[in-house]
Motif scaffolding. Structure first.
Motif, PDB file in Angstrom:
ATOM      1  N   UNK A 130       2.509  17.238  -8.621  1.00  0.00           N
ATOM      2  CA  UNK A 130       2.563  18.144  -9.769  1.00  0.00           C
ATOM      3  C   UNK A 130       1.668  19.373  -9.639  1.00  0.00           C
ATOM      4  N   UNK A 131       0.808  19.417  -8.623  1.00  0.00           N
ATOM      5  CA  UNK A 131      -0.118  20.542  -8.472  1.00  0.00           C
ATOM      6  C   UNK A 131       0.617  21.773  -7.953  1.00  0.00           C
ATOM      7  N   UNK A 132       0.104  22.975  -8.221  1.00  0.00           N
ATOM      8  CA  UNK A 132       0.722  24.182  -7.672  1.00  0.00           C
ATOM      9  C   UNK A 132       0.799  24.117  -6.149  1.00  0.00           C
ATOM     10  N   UNK A 133       1.861  24.708  -5.593  1.00  0.00           N
ATOM     11  CA  UNK A 133       2.001  24.669  -4.148  1.00  0.00           C
ATOM     12  C   UNK A 133       0.936  25.546  -3.492  1.00  0.00           C
ATOM     13  N   UNK A 134       0.418  25.084  -2.400  1.00  0.00           N
ATOM     14  CA  UNK A 134      -0.469  25.867  -1.542  1.00  0.00           C
ATOM     15  C   UNK A 134      -0.329  25.317  -0.125  1.00  0.00           C
ATOM     16  N   UNK A 135      -0.737  26.106   0.880  1.00  0.00           N
ATOM     17  CA  UNK A 135      -0.637  25.625   2.250  1.00  0.00           C
ATOM     18  C   UNK A 135      -1.552  24.428   2.495  1.00  0.00           C
ATOM     19  N   UNK A 136      -1.189  23.648   3.494  1.00  0.00           N
ATOM     20  CA  UNK A 136      -1.954  22.468   3.866  1.00  0.00           C
ATOM     21  C   UNK A 136      -3.335  22.838   4.400  1.00  0.00           C
ATOM     22  N   UNK A 137      -4.312  21.963   4.106  1.00  0.00           N
ATOM     23  CA  UNK A 137      -5.626  22.013   4.767  1.00  0.00           C
ATOM     24  C   UNK A 137      -6.115  20.581   4.888  1.00  0.00           C
ATOM     25  N   UNK A 138      -6.618  20.230   6.076  1.00  0.00           N
ATOM     26  CA  UNK A 138      -6.936  18.819   6.320  1.00  0.00           C
ATOM     27  C   UNK A 138      -8.077  18.292   5.466  1.00  0.00           C
ATOM     28  N   UNK A 175       0.861  -1.182   0.000  1.00  0.00           N
ATOM     29  CA  UNK A 175       0.000   0.000   0.000  1.00  0.00           C
ATOM     30  C   UNK A 175       0.895   1.228   0.000  1.00  0.00           C
ATOM     31  N   UNK A 176       0.400   2.312  -0.596  1.00  0.00           N
ATOM     32  CA  UNK A 176       1.232   3.507  -0.746  1.00  0.00           C
ATOM     33  C   UNK A 176       0.371   4.755  -0.625  1.00  0.00           C
ATOM     34  N   UNK A 177       0.806   5.693   0.200  1.00  0.00           N
ATOM     35  CA  UNK A 177       0.090   6.957   0.358  1.00  0.00           C
ATOM     36  C   UNK A 177       1.004   7.909   1.118  1.00  0.00           C
ATOM     37  N   UNK A 178       1.020   9.210   0.776  1.00  0.00           N
ATOM     38  CA  UNK A 178       1.837  10.164   1.525  1.00  0.00           C
ATOM     39  C   UNK A 178       1.271  10.509   2.897  1.00  0.00           C
ATOM     40  N   UNK A 179       0.077  10.003   3.209  1.00  0.00           N
ATOM     41  CA  UNK A 179      -0.500  10.154   4.546  1.00  0.00           C
ATOM     42  C   UNK A 179      -0.290   8.831   5.286  1.00  0.00           C
ATOM     43  N   UNK A 180       0.542   8.859   6.306  1.00  0.00           N
ATOM     44  CA  UNK A 180       0.941   7.632   6.989  1.00  0.00           C
ATOM     45  C   UNK A 180      -0.258   6.839   7.485  1.00  0.00           C
ATOM     46  N   UNK A 181      -1.217   7.519   8.095  1.00  0.00           N
ATOM     47  CA  UNK A 181      -2.383   6.822   8.631  1.00  0.00           C
ATOM     48  C   UNK A 181      -3.183   6.106   7.560  1.00  0.00           C
ATOM     49  N   UNK A 228      -1.351  24.164   9.777  1.00  0.00           N
ATOM     50  CA  UNK A 228      -0.049  23.531   9.973  1.00  0.00           C
ATOM     51  C   UNK A 228      -0.113  22.080   9.500  1.00  0.00           C
ATOM     52  N   UNK A 229       0.959  21.645   8.869  1.00  0.00           N
ATOM     53  CA  UNK A 229       1.024  20.255   8.408  1.00  0.00           C
ATOM     54  C   UNK A 229       1.208  19.344   9.623  1.00  0.00           C
ATOM     55  N   UNK A 230       0.314  18.403   9.841  1.00  0.00           N
ATOM     56  CA  UNK A 230       0.435  17.516  11.003  1.00  0.00           C
ATOM     57  C   UNK A 230       1.500  16.447  10.788  1.00  0.00           C
ATOM     58  N   UNK A 231       1.973  15.822  11.845  1.00  0.00           N
ATOM     59  CA  UNK A 231       2.914  14.697  11.687  1.00  0.00           C
ATOM     60  C   UNK A 231       2.278  13.581  10.863  1.00  0.00           C
TER      61      UNK A 231
END
Length: 403
Positions: free
Chosen positions: A222-230, A71-77, A209-212
């Motif tokens: 590849x998307x434009x950078x923007x701040x994190x939102x949950x 399994x693969x995802x940039x969100x650890x949970x 804020x980006x959570x752990x």
């Protein structure tokens, strides 16, 4: 003979367990417990483990010929939860989770990948998977732009891969309707109404804020950078243009795709797209070369109007049941894909069919965003005489990501 036996004993003693192990064949390798023998299994990985990706993964786990190994995802949970589901299913701890899809594609034991990421990642991962020799099941909408869809189709053909798009709602939702329409129950199709939500727009979510446990750079990719939102990592990305085409590409991939298939338009595209103007055109209108008009809107699903009847509504009975292209194998669109991985046939929602369906959705969005009619060449896949509109056929990608 004595010399041969002695040499064999010496060889086995020196080799020890390394030579003895292959002679021990486990019951699971032979297919016990309802599982396919190892030689018949399709080894898969899941890339993108949010709600839809994990749901699709659980669907594939129901097939005994599937062995899910990663399994693969940039969100650890997300990825750890998906790996836990896989390991519980097999009563093992063999499924490994990854942050970076490139590590998954580098594994030579994996035959096919399920891509359930947000839309802006579909094309890049599909093309990389094809290059790596993997077959692909990719959730709809298969691409973020029309140019991405064509690049995906080219990669599938170039590398000889099996690709299935993830819209199961043509025959699955509408039963015999496609056969009725193709069999002439409505006469000549004149109008189709396909209802779904509207286009995506700009993202103005407040920064957080980006959570752990969240690799935000990899999620954006590849998307434009923007701040994190949950909300973006919780399935709430669809309203925003950087990641999705909104309801037009989400449910539009289902309903426009189903309507085009039933009407026999699924291998072409419209020649004109007209946005609503409050006067002559109350709804977004697609005009096809054969005169059929398809509208964005209607009664909440799909309505077909022909010269001799409507669906839903009164229609005549076809004189003969139509033998038409359909799912191969058993088990809906998942079983169709797995069957084609083994036989190398074209799946029901192969890349060309998927690309044509999503193209219609993207063209509708461009007409909405620019608020003007578009002339479309479905062969050249270009908007005619409108350079500004043609720039919307693709998007720039944030480095280092490129197709």
């Amino acid at each position: 003979m004595r010399t041969t036996q002695a040499n064999r004993r010496q060889f086995l003693k020196a080799a020890g367990p390394a030579i003895a192990m292959p002679y021990v064949i486990t019951s699971s390798a032979l297919g016990a417990g309802g599982r396919a023998p190892a030689s018949e299994r399709i080894v898969m990985a899941t890339i993108g483990c949010g709600g839809q990706g994990t749901g699709d993964m659980q669907g594939f786990l129901g097939f005994p010929q599937v062995q899910m190994v990663a399994t693969c995802d940039p969100v650890t949970g997300h990825r750890e939860n998906a790996a836990r589901i896989v390991n519980d299913h097999y009563h093992s701890r063999d499924c490994k989770d990854y942050n970076d899809f490139r590590e998954v594609l580098a594994r030579p034991d994996i035959d096919a990948v399920l891509i359930g990421t947000p839309d802006h990642w579909h094309a890049l991962i599909t093309i990389a998977a094809c290059k790596a020799g993997k077959d692909v099941y990719c959730e709809k909408p298969e691409c973020l732009t029309i140019k991405e869809g064509r690049a995906m189709a080219d990669a599938v053909e170039r590398y000889g891969r099996v690709f299935s798009g993830g819209s199961q709602r043509v025959l699955g939702d509408y039963g015999d309707w496609p056969r009725l329409v193709r069999g002439g129950a409505l006469g000549e199709i004149k109008e189709i109404y396909a209802d779904c939500w509207g286009p995506s727009g700009d993202c103005y979510l407040e920064p957080q804020s980006v959570p752990p446990g969240v690799d935000w750079e990899m999620w954006l990719g590849p998307a434009p950078w923007r701040p994190f939102h949950d909300s973006l990592i919780s399935g709430g990305f669809r309203p925003y243009r950087d990641y999705s085409g909104g309801g037009m590409t989400d449910w539009g991939a289902h309903r426009f795709g189903a309507a085009m298939f039933a009407a026999g338009l699924h291998r072409t595209g419209p020649v004109e797209v007209i946005p609503p103007d409050g006067k002559d055109h109350k709804l977004l209108t697609y005009v096809f070369a054969n005169g059929t008009r398809m509208y964005h809107g209607g009664t909440g699903d799909i309505t077909y109007k022909g010269t001799e009847g409507t669906l839903p509504g009164r229609h005549k009975t076809p004189t003969a049941r139509v033998d038409m292209e359909g799912y191969r194998g058993e088990g809906g669109i998942f079983g169709d894909f797995l069957h084609c991985v083994k036989t190398r046939e074209l799946p029901f929602r192969n890349i060309e069919v998927a690309h044509r369906a999503t193209t219609v959705c993207h063209l509708g969005n461009i007409a909405y965003w620019l608020n003007r009619p578009l002339k479309w060449d479905p062969v050249a896949e270009q908007i005619v005489g409108d350079p500004e509109a043609n720039r919307w056929l693709d998007r720039p990608k944030r480095e280092p990501w490129a197709i």
